[in-house]
Enzyme design. Sequence first.
Site, short mmCIF file in Angstrom:
data_model
loop_
_atom_site.label_atom_id
_atom_site.label_comp_id
_atom_site.label_asym_id
_atom_site.label_seq_id
_atom_site.Cartn_x
_atom_site.Cartn_y
_atom_site.Cartn_z
CG ASP A 299 -1.73 1.31 1.28
OD1 ASP A 299 -2.60 1.50 0.41
OD2 ASP A 299 -1.47 2.12 2.19
CG ASN B 122 0.06 11.22 0.09
OD1 ASN B 122 0.29 11.48 -1.08
ND2 ASN B 122 -1.18 11.06 0.54
N GLY C 120 -10.24 7.13 -2.72
CA GLY C 120 -8.88 6.58 -2.70
C GLY C 120 -8.88 5.07 -2.59
CG ASP D 299 -5.99 5.10 1.04
OD1 ASP D 299 -6.78 5.52 0.17
OD2 ASP D 299 -5.47 5.84 1.89
CB THR E 47 6.00 25.25 24.48
OG1 THR E 47 6.05 26.58 24.99
CG2 THR E 47 5.64 25.30 23.00
#
Length: 254
Positions: free
Chosen positions: A6, A9, A107, A109, A184
């Site tokens: 598979d 990106n 898609g 997937d 943070t």
Amino acid sequence: MILAIDMGNSNIVIGCIDDQKRYFEERLSTDTSKTALEYAIGFKSVLELYHINVSEIEGAIISSVVPPLTNVVKSAVQKIIGKAPMVVGPGIKTGLNLHMDNPKSVGSDLIVDAVAGIAEYGAPLIIVDMGTATTMSVIDKNKSYVGGAILSGLRLSMDALSSGTSQLFNVSLDAPKCAIGKNTTDCLKSGIVLGNAVCIDGMIDRMEAELGYCVRVVATGGMSHVVIPLCKHKIIIDDSLLLKGLKIIYDKNR
């Protein structure tokens, strides 16, 4: 045994699976600059790492959301096993009913996930796939794919914040200790990781309200183990969903 691949990106998931078990599942970085030979070497190395003899592989199947790489990886697989792999797309039988405005835009997937989800868990069903993007696919009680949602993936959100602001930076994406961060780093983890969990819970509530009934929820993808345990809904994590779906589609078209 088949070789299932598979292409996403960010990562390419590669694994071997048969009717009895999944032999392995690994991830390689998606790189559009690599040649077919370079991918073939990478795939062969993974097979050797798990002591998989190429002669044991009867065929292969590929799903891809990276069109420029589809033929490259197809050629790479053929170099290794000596057979052309199937590619999930037009002309491939999936058995899935797509009730979408443009079914061709869904898609591959998501289709593979849905095929495996219905086979493994039945319907109705929501499938959460946490990769570069977090996708939510909705299967109604008639086993039809009726739509879904696309959210920004965790790493994509982190990269956008760190690159688009002067005082924020990349942090490890693990579970925050609490919702109210005291620095943070903890604030980022709370917002991105816990925020995604809350978003998924909220989306499930809204999707069930629109359907008019409760559904089973299954999650897969690289970040699912981080986020899903923080969700309030009961969600099954299935790491092998894509490989299972590719095997089912391979068998339908063999």
